[in-house]
Motif scaffolding. Structure first.
Motif, PDB file in Angstrom:
ATOM      1  N   LEU A 178      10.635 -10.629  -2.303  1.00 37.89           N
ATOM      2  CA  LEU A 178      10.121  -9.509  -1.521  1.00 37.89           C
ATOM      3  C   LEU A 178      10.948  -8.252  -1.758  1.00 37.89           C
ATOM      4  O   LEU A 178      10.419  -7.183  -2.078  1.00 37.89           O
ATOM      5  CB  LEU A 178      10.131  -9.870  -0.032  1.00 37.89           C
ATOM      6  CG  LEU A 178       9.939  -8.704   0.942  1.00 37.89           C
ATOM      7  CD1 LEU A 178       8.561  -8.091   0.788  1.00 37.89           C
ATOM      8  CD2 LEU A 178      10.171  -9.175   2.370  1.00 37.89           C
ATOM      9  N   LEU A 179      12.257  -8.367  -1.615  1.00 35.93           N
ATOM     10  CA  LEU A 179      13.111  -7.186  -1.746  1.00 35.93           C
ATOM     11  C   LEU A 179      13.279  -6.777  -3.209  1.00 35.93           C
ATOM     12  O   LEU A 179      13.459  -5.593  -3.498  1.00 35.93           O
ATOM     13  CB  LEU A 179      14.473  -7.454  -1.104  1.00 35.93           C
ATOM     14  CG  LEU A 179      14.432  -7.624   0.423  1.00 35.93           C
ATOM     15  CD1 LEU A 179      15.815  -7.927   0.957  1.00 35.93           C
ATOM     16  CD2 LEU A 179      13.863  -6.388   1.089  1.00 35.93           C
ATOM     17  N   CYS A 180      13.188  -7.735  -4.125  1.00 37.75           N
ATOM     18  CA  CYS A 180      13.256  -7.369  -5.540  1.00 37.75           C
ATOM     19  C   CYS A 180      12.051  -6.514  -5.915  1.00 37.75           C
ATOM     20  O   CYS A 180      12.177  -5.515  -6.627  1.00 37.75           O
ATOM     21  CB  CYS A 180      13.310  -8.625  -6.406  1.00 37.75           C
ATOM     22  SG  CYS A 180      13.685  -8.298  -8.139  1.00 37.75           S
ATOM     23  N   ALA A 181      10.871  -6.881  -5.446  1.00 40.44           N
ATOM     24  CA  ALA A 181       9.682  -6.078  -5.705  1.00 40.44           C
ATOM     25  C   ALA A 181       9.808  -4.699  -5.080  1.00 40.44           C
ATOM     26  O   ALA A 181       9.382  -3.693  -5.653  1.00 40.44           O
ATOM     27  CB  ALA A 181       8.441  -6.791  -5.172  1.00 40.44           C
ATOM     28  N   LEU A 182      10.413  -4.649  -3.902  1.00 41.17           N
ATOM     29  CA  LEU A 182      10.609  -3.359  -3.253  1.00 41.17           C
ATOM     30  C   LEU A 182      11.542  -2.472  -4.078  1.00 41.17           C
ATOM     31  O   LEU A 182      11.291  -1.275  -4.255  1.00 41.17           O
ATOM     32  CB  LEU A 182      11.178  -3.572  -1.848  1.00 41.17           C
ATOM     33  CG  LEU A 182      11.407  -2.330  -0.998  1.00 41.17           C
ATOM     34  CD1 LEU A 182      10.106  -1.587  -0.769  1.00 41.17           C
ATOM     35  CD2 LEU A 182      12.059  -2.700   0.319  1.00 41.17           C
ATOM     36  N   ALA A 234       9.621  -1.103  -7.027  1.00 33.97           N
ATOM     37  CA  ALA A 234       8.689  -0.041  -6.650  1.00 33.97           C
ATOM     38  C   ALA A 234       9.435   1.247  -6.315  1.00 33.97           C
ATOM     39  O   ALA A 234       9.043   2.340  -6.738  1.00 33.97           O
ATOM     40  CB  ALA A 234       7.844  -0.492  -5.460  1.00 33.97           C
ATOM     41  N   LEU A 235      10.522   1.129  -5.544  1.00 36.49           N
ATOM     42  CA  LEU A 235      11.284   2.321  -5.183  1.00 36.49           C
ATOM     43  C   LEU A 235      11.905   2.970  -6.417  1.00 36.49           C
ATOM     44  O   LEU A 235      11.902   4.196  -6.559  1.00 36.49           O
ATOM     45  CB  LEU A 235      12.374   1.965  -4.176  1.00 36.49           C
ATOM     46  CG  LEU A 235      11.915   1.654  -2.756  1.00 36.49           C
ATOM     47  CD1 LEU A 235      13.088   1.177  -1.924  1.00 36.49           C
ATOM     48  CD2 LEU A 235      11.265   2.870  -2.118  1.00 36.49           C
ATOM     49  N   HIS A 236      12.451   2.151  -7.276  1.00 31.20           N
ATOM     50  CA  HIS A 236      13.087   2.683  -8.476  1.00 31.20           C
ATOM     51  C   HIS A 236      12.087   3.453  -9.335  1.00 31.20           C
ATOM     52  O   HIS A 236      12.377   4.533  -9.843  1.00 31.20           O
ATOM     53  CB  HIS A 236      13.702   1.535  -9.274  1.00 31.20           C
ATOM     54  CG  HIS A 236      14.473   1.963 -10.476  1.00 31.20           C
ATOM     55  ND1 HIS A 236      13.914   2.035 -11.736  1.00 31.20           N
ATOM     56  CD2 HIS A 236      15.769   2.352 -10.616  1.00 31.20           C
ATOM     57  CE1 HIS A 236      14.821   2.440 -12.594  1.00 31.20           C
ATOM     58  NE2 HIS A 236      15.955   2.633 -11.953  1.00 31.20           N
ATOM     59  N   ARG A 237      10.891   2.899  -9.479  1.00 31.19           N
ATOM     60  CA  ARG A 237       9.864   3.571 -10.284  1.00 31.19           C
ATOM     61  C   ARG A 237       9.365   4.831  -9.598  1.00 31.19           C
ATOM     62  O   ARG A 237       9.219   5.882 -10.222  1.00 31.19           O
ATOM     63  CB  ARG A 237       8.699   2.614 -10.541  1.00 31.19           C
ATOM     64  CG  ARG A 237       7.529   3.273 -11.255  1.00 31.19           C
ATOM     65  CD  ARG A 237       6.556   2.236 -11.781  1.00 31.19           C
ATOM     66  NE  ARG A 237       5.291   2.818 -12.178  1.00 31.19           N
ATOM     67  CZ  ARG A 237       5.087   3.503 -13.302  1.00 31.19           C
ATOM     68  NH1 ARG A 237       6.091   3.685 -14.142  1.00 31.19           N
ATOM     69  NH2 ARG A 237       3.906   4.010 -13.599  1.00 31.19           N
ATOM     70  N   ASP A 238       9.120   4.745  -8.300  1.00 34.77           N
ATOM     71  CA  ASP A 238       8.551   5.892  -7.591  1.00 34.77           C
ATOM     72  C   ASP A 238       9.551   7.029  -7.450  1.00 34.77           C
ATOM     73  O   ASP A 238       9.184   8.194  -7.470  1.00 34.77           O
ATOM     74  CB  ASP A 238       8.065   5.451  -6.208  1.00 34.77           C
ATOM     75  CG  ASP A 238       7.283   6.535  -5.497  1.00 34.77           C
ATOM     76  OD1 ASP A 238       6.195   6.891  -5.974  1.00 34.77           O
ATOM     77  OD2 ASP A 238       7.784   7.038  -4.469  1.00 34.77           O
ATOM     78  N   ARG A 239      10.835   6.689  -7.320  1.00 37.18           N
ATOM     79  CA  ARG A 239      11.875   7.700  -7.116  1.00 37.18           C
ATOM     80  C   ARG A 239      12.589   8.061  -8.414  1.00 37.18           C
ATOM     81  O   ARG A 239      13.656   8.658  -8.398  1.00 37.18           O
ATOM     82  CB  ARG A 239      12.893   7.190  -6.094  1.00 37.18           C
ATOM     83  CG  ARG A 239      12.320   7.086  -4.686  1.00 37.18           C
ATOM     84  CD  ARG A 239      13.244   6.282  -3.771  1.00 37.18           C
ATOM     85  NE  ARG A 239      14.592   6.806  -3.759  1.00 37.18           N
ATOM     86  CZ  ARG A 239      15.016   7.778  -2.947  1.00 37.18           C
ATOM     87  NH1 ARG A 239      14.160   8.342  -2.114  1.00 37.18           N
ATOM     88  NH2 ARG A 239      16.269   8.188  -2.984  1.00 37.18           N
ATOM     89  N   GLY A 283       0.823  -1.208   0.000  1.00 34.02           N
ATOM     90  CA  GLY A 283       0.000   0.000   0.000  1.00 34.02           C
ATOM     91  C   GLY A 283       0.854   1.254   0.000  1.00 34.02           C
ATOM     92  O   GLY A 283       0.512   2.243   0.646  1.00 34.02           O
ATOM     93  N   VAL A 284       1.998   1.212  -0.727  1.00 32.10           N
ATOM     94  CA  VAL A 284       2.940   2.331  -0.696  1.00 32.10           C
ATOM     95  C   VAL A 284       2.529   3.406  -1.702  1.00 32.10           C
ATOM     96  O   VAL A 284       1.481   3.332  -2.323  1.00 32.10           O
ATOM     97  CB  VAL A 284       4.376   1.850  -0.990  1.00 32.10           C
ATOM     98  CG1 VAL A 284       4.842   0.930   0.109  1.00 32.10           C
ATOM     99  CG2 VAL A 284       4.453   1.164  -2.330  1.00 32.10           C
ATOM    100  N   THR A 285       3.382   4.384  -1.862  1.00 26.61           N
ATOM    101  CA  THR A 285       3.045   5.559  -2.687  1.00 26.61           C
ATOM    102  C   THR A 285       3.217   5.257  -4.157  1.00 26.61           C
ATOM    103  O   THR A 285       4.110   5.769  -4.817  1.00 26.61           O
ATOM    104  CB  THR A 285       3.939   6.743  -2.292  1.00 26.61           C
ATOM    105  OG1 THR A 285       5.303   6.335  -2.442  1.00 26.61           O
ATOM    106  CG2 THR A 285       3.694   7.160  -0.882  1.00 26.61           C
ATOM    107  N   LEU A 286       2.361   4.400  -4.670  1.00 19.74           N
ATOM    108  CA  LEU A 286       2.388   4.009  -6.056  1.00 19.74           C
ATOM    109  C   LEU A 286       0.994   4.167  -6.627  1.00 19.74           C
ATOM    110  O   LEU A 286       0.008   4.272  -5.897  1.00 19.74           O
ATOM    111  CB  LEU A 286       2.825   2.542  -6.188  1.00 19.74           C
ATOM    112  CG  LEU A 286       4.154   2.171  -5.532  1.00 19.74           C
ATOM    113  CD1 LEU A 286       4.289   0.667  -5.473  1.00 19.74           C
ATOM    114  CD2 LEU A 286       5.321   2.781  -6.287  1.00 19.74           C
ATOM    115  N   SER A 287       0.915   4.139  -7.956  1.00 19.07           N
ATOM    116  CA  SER A 287      -0.407   4.118  -8.573  1.00 19.07           C
ATOM    117  C   SER A 287      -1.098   2.822  -8.198  1.00 19.07           C
ATOM    118  O   SER A 287      -0.462   1.845  -7.787  1.00 19.07           O
ATOM    119  CB  SER A 287      -0.286   4.226 -10.099  1.00 19.07           C
ATOM    120  OG  SER A 287       0.314   3.046 -10.609  1.00 19.07           O
TER     121      SER A 287
END
Length: 998
Positions: free
Chosen positions: A458-462, A465-470, A214-218
């Motif tokens: 788990l960490l690969c998905a993170l 997500a971080l790479h896309r959001d940042r 539920g992080v800051t993603l679309s």
């Protein structure tokens, strides 16, 4: 327009309006019912054109529903007027509904619950509509069916709110196609009270999604279908059966046993695997290798839900998925599925129960198996909680999920971005996502610590997500990664999207409260807690935080709904979404409270390992010295058990990974204390050494592994580093011929520069008597350094040619998996010693084969027929794929052939088979039984028939024919006429112990 069609479209419109209400999740708007829910939603749009488009989308959705309704075969059982009356009655029930019940807006809403809710809103409708008995039955069935349609339609839509409405307008055609596909995927209902169909739909809907924090993603990034993002991982069976590789796809391991114990470290995808099994079972869509699992019924049971209660009896198996429809279940339904062998019991997380309850789990499971031995069982656990033979006495095959290989990491990254691309409306948006994907892959290639993190799903998905959001900015280490993630979770989303969260709680306060909850759970050995107890804990913490004015219950609700770190999968019980974040926060709290003595006392316990490691990262320089010094002191204490002393040294070593600052004296002391642990004697030691950094390579260089296992662990330890400094150490094993050592060296290859690694480590490796399998296309150009390579299997996807073989003149055998397009065989002309060639896909340039000394060939039949008039003088064994006719084979010279294998296509037919005079064995492989009359004229060779399908096989046409060997690979396959076969014949079944022979 016929009256029935009008009725179906009108009902479809009513269903669409209910779906819109459920999708919006706006109780006030949905409660108004009727057309107003769509009208009110449209009012949120700014232009008349957008509002018209929004209305048209729902009109088309209504037509999709109408198409499904008109296809119901039950409509034909009644006269047209009664059909129309029943559909109108259902429409009136839908239109009378005021959607006010909170459960209607939850993600696990099921058709049964909605059906009951609609009936309660419009009681007695069939009577008031004047329906006869047949009309009432049709009303019941259509109402239940339309409830399912409404749920599926709502699930296909993007997130609610104005952002969701905007995305719907952008992707309207794609979303309507998704709705149509989802409705078509629903199995046929066997009546209005088809409980199994409702349960299957609920399981598939509930578990076929990946929800990332539920992080800051679309919305499309935060939640996307499991079926899109799932990646088949590798599992290593404890005692590898003959038909499994040492590390094989987990689905192949599943197919090998009806009882599987899957172990894996945190974040390796154990729960995701069980969800995947449950979804495919619910939808009856298992891949071919798991075809025997078709027709099953899944029961997903997370053990953490029973941490404070008794383990469930079969009738309570629906507590996790299906609570709304459990009361509709017929007595004994679950037991009947178990007894018949249709049930798959998916037991998740032995490690998430307290240690003193794990024997209870084993007894409970053993009793369940004794009562229902025909059911399938899959159990998961972290390795520290249960040894690999924990369930061996109950007949379980144990397998351990392995971290992803670099190839798998790239595939995982691609699938994650593919899920994002599937939600893009325009080509520029998709191109941007593709650019982001490539940027992340480049970063993974460059940075060792990112590759280490990315090895776990788990960490690969993170990272994705971080790479896309940042926008391509990635953290520098694991501690920073968690800090950035928490920043996103606790603050950035609501702030950047201007979401008004009440009460407002700052990131600092949220972190303090969550850290306290996490440490409280860890310290007590709990995986979750009662909601009221968690609120009481927050209340106690809030007494020291006067700046937070809200009540504890309000704070709890904010943490639950806004942070994405907590969840209530079971009503009234709260836990952390991911164990990794719980450990990170608990470590922070332990350091803040100065509990270095507590950390030291528990450091040898598996559930505290990561807490201690991350505490080293949180601590100040002085605190870190205290913590690590304490670990070393306890490790030196003779009162500490030897196993604990070794483990404490490894934990201290692992702490170096997260310690941004440490004194040279402390590092030297840790080196000296852990020197005796190398070469590593266990996987934990190998992993710790891999994380410790370059100095660990020096320790291992100074040691000599005293057995094969220690040699493998030494290679595994340095593999993760990817540090060129490790190449001299690995080169020491380059000439080792032991099977597992060679495998370890090959697995390590892709972690280093392929050319340098091949030249320095593998150049003189004996491989497996010259055999090698390559599953990463990036390694192929480096094969030229392998001087002893003679037999090559290329399993890499996306292969675009075999030009690399020009550098392999000594190659004697080549096997190539299917490629996206035809492979040009022309480069094979430079292989004068090639005697065996297997190509799974299409090829061109087959004329080159006539100039090779081939003795074994497996190739597509249409291509080999292009050799009409040519001769393959040395060929002894020929395997043909996609065979529809064998007539052209007579035009090819095959004087030495003794074996012919034919893999038949669906349209195969033949009145005769041209058989070379020296043929000793003829084999036919097929899924659909063909006409076998042509075999009657084949008098010489032994005939092998391999039936891979389900249909009945008629052998009567071969009556009296000697030496017919029949092999069956499906339980449902039946054989007719086997007793009429001649001497030397037999029928074997892969699923039965018996053997029929003559």
């Amino acid at each position: 327009m016929p009256g029935l069609e009008v009725a179906a479209i009108s009902l479809g419109a009513a269903v669409a309006r209910v779906a819109c209400g459920v999708w919006l999740g706006d109780h006030r708007m949905a409660a108004e019912g009727g057309a107003s829910v769509i009208d009110h939603a449209a009012e949120r749009l700014t232009s008349a054109r957008e509002r018209r488009r929004f209305h048209r989308i729902w009109e088309e959705a209504a037509e999709v529903v109408a198409e499904r309704l008109l296809a119901l075969r039950e409509l034909g059982d009644l006269p047209p007027n009664e059909q129309e009356a029943a559909l109108h009655a259902v429409r009136e029930t839908f239109e009378a509904a005021a959607l006010t019940e909170e459960d209607l807006f939850k993600q696990d809403l099921d058709a049964g619950y909605l059906d009951r809710y609609l009936r309660a809103q419009d009681p007695g409708r069939p009577v008031r509509a004047g329906l006869a008995e047949g009309g009432v039955r049709l009303y019941d069935l259509v109402l239940r069916e339309c409830a399912a349609y409404a749920i599926e339609a709502a699930r296909a839509l993007p997130g609610a709110g104005i952002a969701g409405i905007t995305e719907l307008l952008r992707r309207d055609r794609q979303i309507l196609d998704e709705i149509r596909a989802m409705l078509e995927r629903l199995p046929e209902r066997r009546g209005p009270h088809d409980f199994e169909r409702d349960y299957r739909q609920l399981v598939a809907n509930r578990l076929d999604q990946v929800e990332f924090f539920g992080v800051t993603l679309s919305e499309s990034s935060r939640r996307y279908p499991l079926s899109v993002a799932y990646l088949s991982l590798t599992a290593r069976a404890a005692r590898t059966p003959d038909d499994l590789l040492a590390g094989d796809q987990v689905e192949r391991v599943l197919a090998r046993s009806d009882r599987l114990f899957v172990r894996g470290q945190a974040g390796t995808g154990k729960t995701t695997l069980l969800h995947w099994v449950a979804v495919h079972s619910a939808r009856d869509t298992f891949p071919d290798r798991l075809a025997a699992w078709q027709g099953t019924v899944p029961f997903f049971l997370p053990l953490r839900r029973y941490a404070a209660s008794e383990l469930p009896a079969p009738e309570a198996f629906l507590q996790e998925v299906g609570r709304h429809i459990a009361q509709e279940m017929a007595p004994g339904w679950v037991q009947r599925q178990l007894r018949s062998g249709r049930a798959i019991v998916l037991l998740d997380g032995v490690d998430e129960l307290a240690e003193d309850r794990r024997d209870e789990v084993k007894r409970w499971l053993t009793d369940l198996i004794t009562a229902f031995p025909r059911a399938r069982y899959v159990v998961t656990s972290r390795p520290a909680a249960a040894p690999e033979d924990w369930l061996a006495a109950a007949g379980f095959l144990a397998a351990e999920l392995e971290p992803m290989t670099p190839t798998q990491v790239r595939a995982f990254t691609h699938r994650w971005h593919e899920a994002i691309r599937s939600g893009c409306a325009t080509e520029p948006e998709r191109a941007e996502v593709t650019e982001q994907e490539q940027g992340l892959l480049d970063a993974l290639d460059r940075h060792r610590h990112l590759r280490q993190l990315a090895g776990y799903p788990l960490l690969c998905a993170l990272l994705c997500a971080l790479h896309r959001d940042r926008r391509g900015q990635l953290p520098g280490n694991r501690m920073e990664l968690y800090e950035i993630a928490l920043h996103m979770l606790l603050e950035r989303r609501d702030r950047e999207r201007r979401v008004d969260t009440q009460p407002v709680i700052g990131r600092t306060e949220q972190t303090l409260l969550l850290s306290d909850l996490a440490y409280w759970l860890i310290r007590n050995g709990w995986s979750d807690a009662a909601r009221d107890d968690a609120i009481d804990r927050l209340a106690a913490k809030l007494r020291a935080m006067p700046q937070v004015k809200a009540e504890a219950a309000q704070v709890y609700r904010v943490l639950l709904e806004r942070t994405g770190l907590l969840r209530e999968q079971v009503e009234g019980r709260v836990d952390f979404v991911h164990r990794s974040f719980e450990e990170y926060l608990a470590a922070k709290q332990a350091v803040d409270e100065g509990d270095f003595g507590v950390l030291r006392a528990h450091a040898h316990e598996p559930q505290w390992h990561e807490v201690v490691v991350m505490a080293a990262g949180h601590a100040s320089a002085a605190g870190r010295e205290t913590l690590l010094g304490g670990l070393l002191a306890r490790g030196r204490d003779r009162e500490t058990p030897r196993a604990h002393r070794d483990l404490l040294g490894l934990v201290a070593l692992a702490c170096l990974e997260t310690s941004p600052e440490r004194s040279p004296e402390l590092e030297r002391t840790i080196r000296e204390a852990t020197a005796k642990l190398v070469p590593p004697q266990g996987e934990a030691a190998a992993r710790a050494l891999g994380r410790a950094g370059p100095f660990a390579i020096d320790l291992m260089m100074a040691s000599q592994p005293n057995n094969e296992y220690a040699a493998v662990l030494t290679i595994e330890a340095v593999r993760e580093s990817g540090d060129p400094a490790a190449l001299p150490l690995l080169a020491r094993f380059g000439g080792d011929s032991r099977h597992s050592v060679v495998d370890a060296l090959v697995r390590a290859w892709s972690h280093f520069d392929p050319e340098e690694y091949a030249a320095r480590v593998l150049a003189d490796s004996p491989l497996h008597a010259g055999e090698l399998t390559v599953d990463d296309a990036r390694l192929l150009p480096a094969l030229r350094w392998l001087r002893r390579l003679t037999h090559l299997t290329v399993a890499a996807g996306g292969l675009d040619g075999v030009a690399f073989v020009r550098d392999l003149p000594a190659l004697r055998a080549l096997e190539v998996a299917a490629s996206p397009g035809p492979l040009d065989l022309a480069p094979l002309a430079g292989l004068p010693d090639l005697t065996s060639l297997v190509v799974a896909g299409d090829v061109t340039g087959v004329r080159v084969l006539t100039g090779l000394p081939l003795r074994e060939l497996a190739i597509s039949a249409p291509r080999v027929y292009e050799l009409d008039g040519a001769e393959l003088p040395a060929l002894e064994s020929l395997t043909l794929y996609h065979v529809t006719t064998v007539e052209p084979l007579a035009g090819i010279g095959l004087p030495a052939m003794t074996r012919l294998d034919l893999h038949l296509g669906g349209a195969w037919s033949a009145d005769r088979l041209p058989v070379p005079p020296g043929l000793r064995r003829l084999a036919l492989h097929f899924a659909t039984p063909p006409d076998l009359r042509a075999l009657r004229e084949v008098t010489g060779p032994v005939i092998s028939i391999h039936h891979h399908g389900h249909g009945p096989l008629d052998l009567s046409l071969l009556a009296g024919r000697a030496n017919v060997r029949v092999h069956l690979y499906r339980r449902s396959a039946q054989v007719v006429g086997e007793r009429e076969l001649g001497p030397g014949s037999l029928v074997r079944s892969a699923w039965e112990d018996g053997l029929t022979s003559r």
